[in-house]
Write a protein that holds these residues in place. Sequence first.
Motif, mmCIF file in Angstrom:
data_model
loop_
_atom_site.group_PDB
_atom_site.id
_atom_site.type_symbol
_atom_site.label_atom_id
_atom_site.label_comp_id
_atom_site.label_asym_id
_atom_site.label_seq_id
_atom_site.Cartn_x
_atom_site.Cartn_y
_atom_site.Cartn_z
ATOM 1 N N LEU A 5 -9.966 0.567 4.400
ATOM 2 C CA LEU A 5 -9.144 0.154 5.543
ATOM 3 C C LEU A 5 -8.622 -1.381 5.104
ATOM 4 O O LEU A 5 -7.687 -1.879 5.434
ATOM 5 C CB LEU A 5 -9.873 0.115 6.828
ATOM 6 N N ILE A 8 -5.958 -1.151 2.900
ATOM 7 C CA ILE A 8 -4.563 -1.059 3.487
ATOM 8 C C ILE A 8 -4.116 -2.032 4.320
ATOM 9 O O ILE A 8 -2.877 -2.354 4.129
ATOM 10 C CB ILE A 8 -4.945 0.495 4.560
ATOM 11 N N LEU A 9 -4.987 -2.784 4.923
ATOM 12 C CA LEU A 9 -4.454 -4.040 5.663
ATOM 13 C C LEU A 9 -3.790 -5.310 4.827
ATOM 14 O O LEU A 9 -2.938 -5.689 4.971
ATOM 15 C CB LEU A 9 -5.563 -4.574 6.765
ATOM 16 N N SER A 12 -0.540 -4.038 3.471
ATOM 17 C CA SER A 12 0.512 -3.996 4.465
ATOM 18 C C SER A 12 0.913 -5.414 4.813
ATOM 19 O O SER A 12 1.881 -5.837 5.112
ATOM 20 C CB SER A 12 0.327 -3.087 5.782
ATOM 21 N N TRP A 13 -0.084 -6.407 4.920
ATOM 22 C CA TRP A 13 0.093 -7.655 5.211
ATOM 23 C C TRP A 13 1.044 -8.463 4.208
ATOM 24 O O TRP A 13 2.151 -8.786 4.388
ATOM 25 C CB TRP A 13 -1.192 -8.417 5.174
ATOM 26 N N PRO A 69 0.716 -0.675 8.103
ATOM 27 C CA PRO A 69 -0.224 0.013 7.343
ATOM 28 C C PRO A 69 -0.038 1.624 7.531
ATOM 29 O O PRO A 69 -0.570 2.094 6.446
ATOM 30 C CB PRO A 69 -1.356 -0.330 8.717
#
Length: 290
Positions: A5, A8-9, A12-13, A69
Amino acid sequence: MPDLLAQILRDSWSAGLDVFRGLVPTGLFFLALGALVKRSAILSDMRRAASETGLNLQILVFNLVVVGPLIVVLSQALVWLFRTQGWALIDPSVWVGLPALPVMLLGIFIGDFTGYWRHRLEHTRLLWPSHAVHHSDTEMTWLTLERFHPINRITSFVIDTAVLLVLGLPTEAVIANNLVRHYYGYLIHADLPWTYGPLGWIFVSPAMHRWHHAADPAAFDTNYATVFSIFDRAFGTFRVPGPCTAPLGVTDRMAPTLAGQIGYAFSPRAYRRRKATAPGPRSGQQVAGE
Ligand SMILES: [Zn+2]
Ligand SMILES: [Zn+2]
């Protein structure tokens, strides 16, 4: 799982930061281009578009936070399915060793063919309520490219990427297609009167795509391609009578707020048709007259 997780964050950030970093030079480019083409009229045009531009930026931020995300997860899932689970119809090794440029150009060409038919699908009753957000901008500018409902963002990403991966095309071809659609997409949404003259028979011009956004029944169901107008010509949807001076937007009842735009696709009334007197992709717009 928490590590996944966090990754993924993080991904995407960093993708979101790249988008933001790209906005400044892109904005300056279109500001300079607009000043060259429109001279002092650009100031009044910018003032008129200020409110819609603000909404476009709100939708952009919303998508970066909510959809970013999800796109990371979906891209990894698609690569896993098509590269390691045998879902590709053409073995990716077929493309290995071929010159990179033709393969990337092929990716862009197939990507636009896919985008053409995916866009037609977005004008059907099922997908129109989410796609209507993109069309609700009455003062279209380059930033209208960032005005998409999350559902629309996800369906576009999955369909466009899956088709290239099912053909086994390499990552460079997928990236080239995404980059061209993104930056050329800015250009065709820019408020420019260009039709490209004879080149407009091959490439989509800003005037051509502006007609696609026109709130004019004569323009409905036309000009679906993003890069190559040849697809609209091949499938009978090409229509460019000249620079577009028609009013833009939709007749769907959508509040010009972030909540109004995002919420519309979740209301049952958005999916009801008034009558089948004007069947076709823009039937979603018929609803609004009710
Ligand atoms: Zn459309
Ligand atoms: Zn558009």
